[in-house]
Each structure stands twice: as structure tokens, then as C-alpha cells.
Design an enzyme around this catalytic site. Structure first.
Site, PDB file in Angstrom:
ATOM      1  N   LYS A 117       0.863  -1.183   0.000  1.00  0.00           N
ATOM      2  CA  LYS A 117       0.000   0.000   0.000  1.00  0.00           C
ATOM      3  C   LYS A 117       0.894   1.226   0.000  1.00  0.00           C
ATOM      4  O   LYS A 117       1.693   1.417   0.914  1.00  0.00           O
ATOM      5  CB  LYS A 117      -0.914  -0.032   1.229  1.00  0.00           C
ATOM      6  CG  LYS A 117      -1.923   1.103   1.257  1.00  0.00           C
ATOM      7  CD  LYS A 117      -3.013   0.844   2.277  1.00  0.00           C
ATOM      8  CE  LYS A 117      -3.979   1.991   2.402  1.00  0.00           C
ATOM      9  NZ  LYS A 117      -5.087   1.695   3.315  1.00  0.00           N
ATOM     10  N   LEU A 141      -3.929 -10.968   0.539  1.00  0.00           N
ATOM     11  CA  LEU A 141      -5.005 -11.938   0.733  1.00  0.00           C
ATOM     12  C   LEU A 141      -5.494 -12.341  -0.649  1.00  0.00           C
ATOM     13  O   LEU A 141      -6.108 -11.539  -1.355  1.00  0.00           O
ATOM     14  CB  LEU A 141      -6.147 -11.324   1.539  1.00  0.00           C
ATOM     15  CG  LEU A 141      -5.757 -10.736   2.894  1.00  0.00           C
ATOM     16  CD1 LEU A 141      -6.936 -10.004   3.530  1.00  0.00           C
ATOM     17  CD2 LEU A 141      -5.243 -11.826   3.833  1.00  0.00           C
ATOM     18  N   ASP A 159     -13.672   3.450   9.844  1.00  0.00           N
ATOM     19  CA  ASP A 159     -14.056   3.505   8.420  1.00  0.00           C
ATOM     20  C   ASP A 159     -14.521   2.114   8.002  1.00  0.00           C
ATOM     21  O   ASP A 159     -14.180   1.606   6.943  1.00  0.00           O
ATOM     22  CB  ASP A 159     -12.884   3.970   7.552  1.00  0.00           C
ATOM     23  CG  ASP A 159     -13.329   4.340   6.132  1.00  0.00           C
ATOM     24  OD1 ASP A 159     -14.550   4.527   5.925  1.00  0.00           O
ATOM     25  OD2 ASP A 159     -12.479   4.447   5.242  1.00  0.00           O
ATOM     26  N   ASN A 212     -14.088  -2.188   3.219  1.00  0.00           N
ATOM     27  CA  ASN A 212     -12.856  -2.341   3.978  1.00  0.00           C
ATOM     28  C   ASN A 212     -12.805  -3.650   4.755  1.00  0.00           C
ATOM     29  O   ASN A 212     -12.166  -3.751   5.807  1.00  0.00           O
ATOM     30  CB  ASN A 212     -12.652  -1.131   4.899  1.00  0.00           C
ATOM     31  CG  ASN A 212     -12.159   0.072   4.128  1.00  0.00           C
ATOM     32  OD1 ASN A 212     -11.530  -0.089   3.070  1.00  0.00           O
ATOM     33  ND2 ASN A 212     -12.444   1.257   4.614  1.00  0.00           N
ATOM     34  N   ASP A 216      -7.541  -1.688   5.943  1.00  0.00           N
ATOM     35  CA  ASP A 216      -7.640  -0.228   5.892  1.00  0.00           C
ATOM     36  C   ASP A 216      -7.861   0.378   7.288  1.00  0.00           C
ATOM     37  O   ASP A 216      -8.875   1.023   7.540  1.00  0.00           O
ATOM     38  CB  ASP A 216      -8.792   0.151   4.942  1.00  0.00           C
ATOM     39  CG  ASP A 216      -8.629   1.554   4.388  1.00  0.00           C
ATOM     40  OD1 ASP A 216      -7.634   2.206   4.725  1.00  0.00           O
ATOM     41  OD2 ASP A 216      -9.519   1.991   3.644  1.00  0.00           O
TER      42      ASP A 216
HETATM   43  N1  LIG Z   1      -3.749  -7.147   2.010  1.00  0.00           N
HETATM   44  C1  LIG Z   1      -4.544  -7.087   0.955  1.00  0.00           C
HETATM   45  N2  LIG Z   1      -4.790  -8.202   0.231  1.00  0.00           N
HETATM   46  C2  LIG Z   1      -5.599  -8.146  -0.842  1.00  0.00           C
HETATM   47  N3  LIG Z   1      -6.196  -7.032  -1.288  1.00  0.00           N
HETATM   48  C3  LIG Z   1      -5.990  -5.895  -0.613  1.00  0.00           C
HETATM   49  C4  LIG Z   1      -5.162  -5.864   0.539  1.00  0.00           C
HETATM   50  N4  LIG Z   1      -5.133  -4.611   1.011  1.00  0.00           N
HETATM   51  C5  LIG Z   1      -5.918  -3.893   0.197  1.00  0.00           C
HETATM   52  N5  LIG Z   1      -6.442  -4.648  -0.785  1.00  0.00           N
HETATM   53  C6  LIG Z   1      -7.317  -4.195  -1.864  1.00  0.00           C
HETATM   54  O1  LIG Z   1      -7.049  -2.841  -2.119  1.00  0.00           O
HETATM   55  C7  LIG Z   1      -8.201  -2.049  -1.864  1.00  0.00           C
HETATM   56  C8  LIG Z   1      -7.815  -0.739  -1.225  1.00  0.00           C
HETATM   57  O2  LIG Z   1      -7.176  -0.967   0.004  1.00  0.00           O
HETATM   58  P1  LIG Z   1      -7.447  -0.022   1.234  1.00  0.00           P
HETATM   59  O3  LIG Z   1      -8.886  -0.019   1.557  1.00  0.00           O
HETATM   60  O4  LIG Z   1      -6.521  -0.398   2.319  1.00  0.00           O
HETATM   61  O5  LIG Z   1      -6.985   1.361   0.638  1.00  0.00           O
HETATM   62  P2  LIG Z   1      -7.754   2.742   0.694  1.00  0.00           P
HETATM   63  O6  LIG Z   1      -6.779   3.692   1.189  1.00  0.00           O
HETATM   64  O7  LIG Z   1      -9.031   2.604   1.409  1.00  0.00           O
HETATM   65  O8  LIG Z   1      -8.090   3.125  -0.714  1.00  0.00           O
HETATM   66  P3  LIG Z   1      -9.351   4.016  -1.022  1.00  0.00           P
HETATM   67  O9  LIG Z   1      -8.811   5.385  -1.058  1.00  0.00           O
HETATM   68  O10 LIG Z   1      -9.854   3.441  -2.270  1.00  0.00           O
HETATM   69  O11 LIG Z   1     -10.339   3.896   0.081  1.00  0.00           O
HETATM   70  C9  LIG Z   1      -9.095  -2.902  -0.995  1.00  0.00           C
HETATM   71  O12 LIG Z   1     -10.438  -2.607  -1.189  1.00  0.00           O
HETATM   72  C10 LIG Z   1      -8.768  -4.307  -1.453  1.00  0.00           C
HETATM   73  O13 LIG Z   1      -9.539  -4.650  -2.577  1.00  0.00           O
HETATM   74 MG   LIG Z   2     -10.453   1.315   1.777  1.00  0.00          MG
END
Ligand SMILES: Nc1ncnc2c1ncn2[C@@H]1O[C@H](COP(=O)(O)OP(=O)(O)OP(=O)(O)O)[C@@H](O)[C@H]1O
Ligand SMILES: [Mg+2]
Length: 495
Positions: free
Chosen positions: A141, A214, A260, A265, A277
Site C-alpha cells: 500500500k 489476501l 471507516d 474495507n 484499511d
Molecule cells: N492485504 C490485501 N490483500 C488483498 N487485497 C488488498 C489488501 N489490502 C488492500 N487490498 C485491496 O485494495 C483495496 C484498497 O485498500 P485499502 O482499503 O486499504 O486502501 P484505501 O486507502 O481505502 O483506498 P481508497 O482510497 O480506495 O479507500 C481494498 O479494497 C482491497 O480490494
Molecule cells: Mg479502503
């Protein structure tokens, strides 16, 4: 293949539309548009450094040269290898896929974390040589270096005891670093508690967070709850109870409020509900934690109501979450299944218009950390019966949860702050100023909350009275302004 070459292969996909955006050549874009990308928000340190603006420009607001250097550092340290593209592009971060580097695999061999073939078996050894090596997959990330979206998120860091020294952080790059660090720490705390599944946190390097990917095989990410193909209504209810039980576990055991929480999430992985998240998650001591909790519950309810199942009043889920003990519960308070069993048997579903009206009232309640701080206008809004409800929601539980709170984290829950970073990371001097701030965060919890914000009404009254009296005393001996002026004039003219 060089590191930059590997990035040229990145295939960026827009998560919202779930479509492939085709080949994305980051570096070429960087060269072409670097001068046009607005970098004003990154120029806070004017005068301090005189770096080329283009050098700080961001492709997709993520892979700026600095971030590339952090990635390179992680690669050369053997933490990660092979980048295979973008899993998600979001407002505040992009998530990429990568494989574990050689160091991680070595670690794995040493700790025997994963099942390894029996060393004495010749057959196995032969197989091992031929079969493609099983490597861990990571999700990386990367927080965007544009501060704009983080600005309104300051409130999640403000009020966090752990980040007290990094409050009012005006340097945007540092703010993002704090943000990423917050997610890493929260993730680690939940992971170590073992009560709620989360991706295993691997590393944090400034705005780059490495965690377990994951996946459901073939490089595909496991679905978010939103995309999960439920078998039947029972399965929907199952995940609803799972979600509610997790909210409680997160609060009671991990001492966090997600802040959140939604179907976006959470990920269903191997049949289990994973929280992701968690950058904005706060401790219960955060002044707004109860508001965030209420918001999480509302969002979860909205989603499951939309899915057509019976839901519980938000007020009851809230109470279920913050009550230290549960009536008629004879299971293990750390056990997800025990809590999931309890929920449908003991929480009454929301049926009538009256239930909805009660939730409306609950939503509009000004939630406070303890009853002494409750504003009068809120008392007035309740009939006698409803006031009791409020009391049971807040007074009793918060007495326990907030007033005389002792740190609840078991020792295993917490962090060893071993930061292996050193100069071999390939960082230049401009990053070192940020590394110094690593000590800014502390997970130790406050024993006594000090400051005006936390004092109770009587204390406040006494303090104000004292200050008033002190001022009155001072006034008695104070020289009147006009006399003082006259005296000053006299002295001047004498000179
Ligand atoms: N560890 C992980 N394994 C698999 N997929 C992941 C993982 N972490 C995040 N994702 C995917 O990436 C997406 C975005 O991750 P995350 O929610 O942590 O970021 P975000 O900062 O919320 O982005 P956004 O600004 O879109 O809300 C998740 O919805 C998921 O589909
Ligand atoms: Mg998110």
C-alpha cells in the site's frame, strides 16, 4: 532487469471500475509530465531545500522518485521482489502486488513458519528443485504524496495519545508518513491480538506499507465483502454477526475503533472476515472514538439492511460493543464464535417504527466520554425512561472504559520498534530528517488524562474560580493604565 524497468511493466487498473487500464509506463509519464504536475502542496519546506520540483512530481500521486527509492530500499534489503501491477487505486493510496524477497523467504525457512518438505526425503528434494518456488505474496500500500486528501483526516491523528508529539504536523510528507505508520501500528496491534483476522504486516518504509496479500489463488485478490458471492441469506446473516462480534473484539481486546468500517474495507478470505484499511482507526481514548464507533455501526447496518436481512438497532450494537460484560454470556470473551452465537440469541431485531425512531435519537446524541461531561441539552431531549437508557450506555460502561483505565494491552500485543533502516537503504540526506522522527509515536497509554479537555466539571469549576481569585488579587496591586503611561512619560522626560 533494473528496478525502474520492472516498474515500467506496471499495469494500473482503476479499482472503481474494475477494468484494466492497459499498460502503464510510469517512468515515461514521469518524464513527460513531471513539469506539469502541480507540486505546490509539496513545497512547504521552501527555503530549506532547493530541490527540483519535477523531481518531487508524482505519477498517479504515488510513485514519485522518493517513493521509488523507498521501494528500491525494500528490494535491496530483500523484503520484496517482482512487482506485478496495481490491485487498487484509491483516494489516498494505491495498492500493488509483489512477491516476497529473498530475505523474507530465508526468514520463513528459519522460523519454519510454513510447512517445508521433510529434509531427509530424497524424493521431496528432487521435487523441490523442479517445482516452481512457492513465494509469499505481498500487498504494497503506497500512500499518495498529495496531502489534499489527508488534510481532513488530521482529526483522526489529533487526539490520539500515541501520536501526541506528532500533532499539528504541518509538513505534508511527514503527515503522510505518520498516516502510513498509524496503519502499520494498528495492523500490527490487531494481528498480534489474534482475535480478528487482518493481513500480516510486514514492513513500513515511510509512505510504503508492506503486508500479506489476501488472495484466492492465481494472483487474484480475495473479494471484499461488497463483492462476495453469498450462498444464501444465512450466510449473509453469518457475516453480519461476524462483523458485529469483530467490532466488539476490536474495541474490547485490541482497544481500537475502526472508524471507516464498511463492506469495502473488509475482505472474505478463506471463509473468514478480514479487516483492512485501519489507518484511521483510533483508540477508545480518542475524544471522538464513540462517534466513530456509532458511524461504523450505522454503515454496517445500512449495508446488511440493503442485503435484505434482519438487523439489530444501532443502539443495541453500540451497547453490545462497549459493555465490558454481557448479560447471560458464558463463553470466552475473546472467542469470535462464542460472541457470534450470543448475538442472535440476545439482541432483539429492529422491527417497529419506534425502534427506528430510537435509533434516530441515538444517532443525534452527543456522545461524551463520561456522564459528567454530558451537556444539559442532551438530558433535556430524553424522557425519564430514555435517560436511563443513556445512562446505561454511557455512565456505567464509560466509568469503566475511560475513567480509571489501566493499559489493557497484554505485553505480546505491543511493538518492538526495531527499525532496521540504515544508510544502506539508499536514502539521501533529505529523508534522514524524517527518520529522526521515528520516536514520535508511542503506543503507551495514558494513565491519567491531563489537560483541560479531560477534566471533569467540578475540577473545571474549581480551576476557573482559582484563576478568577488570582486575577482579583492581581488587580488590587495593579497600577492603572493611565497612571502607568503618565509615569513612563515622566521617566522619559527626565532622561
Ligand atoms: N492485504 C490485501 N490483500 C488483498 N487485497 C488488498 C489488501 N489490502 C488492500 N487490498 C485491496 O485494495 C483495496 C484498497 O485498500 P485499502 O482499503 O486499504 O486502501 P484505501 O486507502 O481505502 O483506498 P481508497 O482510497 O480506495 O479507500 C481494498 O479494497 C482491497 O480490494
Ligand atoms: Mg479502503
Amino acid at each position: 532487469m533494473s528496478f525502474e524497468d520492472r516498474f515500467e511493466k506496471l499495469n494500473v487498473r482503476d479499482d472503481d471500475r474494475h477494468e484494466s487500464a492497459g499498460d502503464h509506463v510510469n517512468n515515461r509519464i514521469l518524464d513527460k509530465f513531471a513539469n506539469q504536475i502541480k507540486t505546490d502542496e509539496l513545497s512547504f519546506t521552501r527555503g530549506k531545500t532547493n530541490k527540483d520540483k519535477a523531481n518531487r512530481a508524482t505519477v498517479e500521486n504515488v510513485l514519485d522518485p522518493r517513493t521509488m527509492r523507498f521501494l528500491q530500499a525494500l528490494t535491496s534489503r530483500g523484503v520484496i521482489s517482482d512487482f506485478n501491477g496495481c490491485i487498487s487505486t484509491g483516494k489516498e493510496a494505491n495498492v500493488y502486488h509483489a512477491f516476497a524477497g529473498y530475505k523474507q523467504n530465508q526468514k520463513k525457512d528459519k522460523t519454519g513458519e510454513e510447512e517445508s518438505p521433510a529434509p531427509d526425503s530424497v524424493e521431496n528434494n528432487a521435487e523441490e528443485e523442479e517445482a516452481p518456488e512457492e513465494r509469499d505474496e505481498y500487498a504494497i500500500k503506497i500512500y499518495k504524496t498529495s496531502i489534499l486528501v489527508f488534510k481532513d483526516r488530521e482529526r483522526y491523528v489529533d487526539g490520539e495519545f500515541r501520536f501526541r508529539k506528532s500533532r499539528s504536523q504541518h509538513n505534508p510528507r511527514k503527515m503522510i508518513k505518520i498516516w502510513a505508520e498509524k496503519e502499520y501500528r494498528n495492523l500490527r496491534r490487531i494481528y498480534q491480538s489474534g482475535v480478528i483476522p487482518v493481513p500480516k504486516p510486514i514492513e513500513i518504509k515511510n509512505n510504503v506499507l508492506v503486508m500479506e496479500f489476501l488472495n484466492r489463488g492465481n494472483g487474484f485478490a480475495s473479494p471484499r465483502l461488497r463483492d462476495y458471492p453469498y450462498k444464501d441469506r444465512e450466510e449473509i446473516s453469518y457475516f453480519y454477526y461476524n462483523m458485529i462480534a469483530d467490532i466488539r473484539l476490536l474495541y474490547q481486546i485490541c482497544r481500537l475503533v475502526h472508524a471507516d468500517l464498511s463492506e469495502y474495507n473488509t475482505i472474505v478470505h478463506n471463509g473468514e472476515l478480514y479487516f483492512i484499511d485501519v489507518s484511521q482507526s483510533v483508540q477508545p481514548e480518542h475524544p471522538m472514538s464513540l462517534d466513530f464507533l456509532r458511524m461504523d455501526i450505522k454503515n454496517v447496518n445500512l449495508y446488511f439492511a440493503k442485503m435484505g436481512i434482519d438487523i439489530f438497532p444501532e443502539r443495541l450494537i453500540f451497547q453490545f460493543t462497549i459493555s465490558e460484560t454481557l448479560p447471560n454470556f458464558d463463553g470466552d470473551y475473546k472467542n469470535l464464535k462464542d460472541l457470534m452465537d450470543y448475538i442472535p440469541k440476545n439482541l432483539t431485531v429492529k422491527k417497529t417504527a419506534e425502534d427506528e425512531a430510537e435509533d434516530e435519537v441515538f444517532r443525534s446524541l452527543y456522545l461524551v466520554r463520561n456522564l459528567t461531561g454530558l451537556e444539559e441539552r442532551d438530558f433535556d431531549r430524553f424522557t425519564e425512561g430514555k435517560f436511563d437508557l443513556l445512562k446505561s450506555l454511557l455512565a456505567h460502561d464509560n466509568q469503566k472504559n475511560f475513567s480509571d483505565q489501566k493499559p489493557v494491552e497484554p505485553e505480546t500485543l505491543d511493538d518492538d520498534d526495531s527499525d532496521e533502516d540504515d544508510e544502506t537503504d539508499g536514502e539521501s540526506e533529505d529523508e534522514t530528517d524524517e527518520e529522526e522522527d521515528d520516536e514520535e509515536y508511542s503506543d503507551e497509554e495514558p494513565k491519567i488524562l491531563k489537560g483541560k479537555k479531560y477534566e471533569d466539571k467540578d475540577e473545571k469549576k474549581a480551576r476557573k474560580k482559582e484563576a478568577k481569585e488570582a486575577k482579583r488579587e492581581k488587580r488590587k496591586t495593579k497600577i492603572k493604565k493611565h497612571i502607568k503611561k503618565k509615569m513612563e512619560k515622566k521617566i522619559k522626560s527626565k532622561k
